[in-house]
Design a protein around this motif. Sequence first.
Motif, short mmCIF file in Angstrom:
data_model
loop_
_atom_site.label_atom_id
_atom_site.label_comp_id
_atom_site.label_asym_id
_atom_site.label_seq_id
_atom_site.Cartn_x
_atom_site.Cartn_y
_atom_site.Cartn_z
N GLU A 157 15.42 -4.06 11.59
CA GLU A 157 14.31 -4.23 10.66
C GLU A 157 14.50 -5.58 9.99
O GLU A 157 15.17 -6.45 10.55
CB GLU A 157 14.22 -3.03 9.69
CG GLU A 157 15.53 -2.62 9.04
CD GLU A 157 16.00 -3.60 8.04
OE1 GLU A 157 16.88 -4.43 8.38
OE2 GLU A 157 15.54 -3.59 6.89
N MET A 158 13.98 -5.76 8.76
CA MET A 158 13.97 -7.12 8.22
C MET A 158 14.44 -7.29 6.77
O MET A 158 14.26 -8.36 6.20
CB MET A 158 12.55 -7.71 8.38
CG MET A 158 12.15 -7.81 9.85
SD MET A 158 10.48 -8.42 10.09
CE MET A 158 10.61 -10.05 9.39
N GLU A 159 15.01 -6.24 6.16
CA GLU A 159 15.43 -6.38 4.75
C GLU A 159 16.84 -5.86 4.42
O GLU A 159 17.46 -6.32 3.46
CB GLU A 159 14.46 -5.63 3.80
CG GLU A 159 13.06 -6.22 3.69
CD GLU A 159 12.15 -5.76 4.80
OE1 GLU A 159 12.40 -4.69 5.38
OE2 GLU A 159 11.20 -6.49 5.14
N THR A 160 17.33 -4.89 5.18
CA THR A 160 18.51 -4.11 4.72
C THR A 160 19.74 -4.96 4.38
O THR A 160 20.37 -4.75 3.34
CB THR A 160 18.86 -3.04 5.78
OG1 THR A 160 17.72 -2.19 5.93
CG2 THR A 160 20.06 -2.22 5.37
N VAL A 189 16.81 2.49 -3.61
CA VAL A 189 16.70 3.06 -2.26
C VAL A 189 15.50 2.45 -1.56
O VAL A 189 14.38 2.51 -2.07
CB VAL A 189 16.56 4.60 -2.31
CG1 VAL A 189 16.37 5.18 -0.92
CG2 VAL A 189 17.79 5.22 -2.98
N ARG A 190 15.74 1.84 -0.40
CA ARG A 190 14.63 1.30 0.41
C ARG A 190 14.07 2.40 1.31
O ARG A 190 14.84 3.10 1.99
CB ARG A 190 15.12 0.15 1.29
CG ARG A 190 14.16 -0.23 2.41
CD ARG A 190 14.70 -1.28 3.36
NE ARG A 190 13.74 -1.62 4.40
CZ ARG A 190 13.73 -1.08 5.62
NH1 ARG A 190 14.63 -0.18 5.97
NH2 ARG A 190 12.81 -1.44 6.51
N ILE A 191 12.74 2.52 1.33
CA ILE A 191 12.07 3.37 2.32
C ILE A 191 11.26 2.43 3.20
O ILE A 191 10.26 1.86 2.76
CB ILE A 191 11.13 4.39 1.65
CG1 ILE A 191 11.93 5.34 0.73
CG2 ILE A 191 10.36 5.19 2.70
CD1 ILE A 191 11.06 6.36 -0.01
N GLY A 192 11.73 2.22 4.44
CA GLY A 192 11.07 1.25 5.31
C GLY A 192 10.87 1.78 6.71
O GLY A 192 11.34 2.87 7.05
N THR A 193 10.20 0.99 7.53
CA THR A 193 10.06 1.34 8.95
C THR A 193 11.04 0.51 9.76
O THR A 193 11.54 -0.52 9.30
CB THR A 193 8.62 1.09 9.45
OG1 THR A 193 8.30 -0.30 9.24
CG2 THR A 193 7.63 1.95 8.71
N SER A 194 11.31 0.96 10.97
CA SER A 194 12.35 0.30 11.76
C SER A 194 12.20 0.63 13.24
O SER A 194 11.63 1.67 13.60
CB SER A 194 13.71 0.76 11.25
OG SER A 194 14.74 0.16 11.99
N ASP A 229 0.83 -1.22 0.00
CA ASP A 229 0.00 0.00 0.00
C ASP A 229 0.86 1.27 0.00
O ASP A 229 0.36 2.37 -0.26
CB ASP A 229 -0.92 0.03 1.23
CG ASP A 229 -2.00 -1.04 1.14
OD1 ASP A 229 -2.23 -1.55 0.02
OD2 ASP A 229 -2.60 -1.36 2.18
N ARG A 230 2.14 1.12 0.34
CA ARG A 230 3.04 2.29 0.35
C ARG A 230 3.44 2.68 -1.07
O ARG A 230 3.92 3.80 -1.29
CB ARG A 230 4.27 1.99 1.21
CG ARG A 230 4.95 3.24 1.77
CD ARG A 230 6.12 2.87 2.69
NE ARG A 230 5.69 2.12 3.83
CZ ARG A 230 6.45 1.20 4.44
NH1 ARG A 230 7.67 0.95 4.02
NH2 ARG A 230 5.98 0.54 5.49
N VAL A 231 3.27 1.79 -2.03
CA VAL A 231 3.67 2.10 -3.42
C VAL A 231 2.88 3.31 -3.92
O VAL A 231 3.45 4.27 -4.45
CB VAL A 231 3.47 0.87 -4.34
CG1 VAL A 231 3.69 1.25 -5.79
CG2 VAL A 231 4.41 -0.25 -3.92
C1 R1P Z 1 7.78 -5.33 9.90
O1 R1P Z 1 6.67 -4.70 10.42
C2 R1P Z 1 8.18 -4.74 8.57
O2 R1P Z 1 8.44 -3.33 8.72
C3 R1P Z 1 9.77 -3.01 8.33
C4 R1P Z 1 10.50 -4.33 8.48
O3 R1P Z 1 11.72 -4.34 7.77
C5 R1P Z 1 9.48 -5.34 8.03
O4 R1P Z 1 9.41 -5.45 6.64
O5 R1P Z 1 9.90 -2.48 7.03
P1 R1P Z 1 8.68 -2.04 6.05
O6 R1P Z 1 7.89 -1.01 6.78
O7 R1P Z 1 9.35 -1.48 4.84
O8 R1P Z 1 7.89 -3.27 5.70
#
Ligand code: R1P
Length: 287
Positions: free
Chosen positions: A236-239, A115-120, A38-40
């Motif tokens: 977080e979970m991707e970097t 560039v990743r825009i994520g939450t952490s 949904d962030r796209v």
């Molecule tokens: C977990 O809630 C997710 O949020 C963070 C983590 O890396 C994990 O994917 O990133 P996004 O907000 O980009 O998904």
Amino acid sequence: MARIPESELIFNADGSIYHLNLLPEQISDTIITVGDQDRVAKVSQHFDSLEVQVAKREFVTHTGYYKGKRISVVSTGIGTDNIDIVFNELDALVNIDFVSRESVAPEDHISLKIVRIGTSGALQQDVPLGSHLATEYAVGLDTLMQFYPLVETGYETEIAVQLQLALGIGFLPYCVKGSDLLREQIAFDMVHGHTFTCPGFYGPQGRQLRLQPKVQDLIQKLSAFQYENVQFTNFEMETAGIYSLGRLLGHEVLSLNAIVANRISNTFADNAEQVIDDLIIKVLDRI
Ligand code: R1P
Ligand code: URA
């Protein structure tokens, strides 16, 4: 160049690549990744024009123009297992000839800017909720790099070895640095940090609901861990997956984190959406 067989490089009936469902002409060489599909649209709503909208599973792609620059936004879903799919397929879209099924010649290699825009979640008391944090070193506590020949510097390996000792875990994490160039270009006024990439949101990030942790005091150990002047600020979970596949495939990569939780003060941002929106605008203006 060897021809890549049908079972390894899979095309859909329309010729698009298997999971992302994209054709080579549908992506830009400048790419923003987000976890949440949904962030796209939250990114592409700022585009002057939208040229491509494709979706399959959790992988949503919008390509369009922002102030005259062609940009693609791709959702990855959660975790480095998804990063494996997204990065291999994005790379294939630009560095494999879909007709001959061969890699392009080295001189024709295209380096994507991603560039990743994520939450952490923050691991240090002094990383404020609502801040934008750019990752320099990422450590992967997942197993993705058990399956690729990542070449780490001596410094990176030492961080990984010392962390394994500090946590008392039975596997060696991996450590990898992102693009200095992109960090300087896009994140010059952001918090500078180092990031743990965890293979889960609960146990692997020290969250305890009904299950007991196997690694005792994980948060305290991750927060206290330091190697020379590298202290880890967030997780977080991707970097780490993004940084290591970026290095292996020859792309410029940067991970930016909207800090929505602080695990030391046990607080969660009440304006998380606004923090992400502000980060989106910064990235669009600077990428
Ligand atoms: C977990 O809630 C997710 O949020 C963070 C983590 O890396 C994990 O994917 O990133 P996004 O907000 O980009 O998904
Ligand atoms: N994403 C994570 O992976 N962890 C957090 O604490 C917040 C966002």
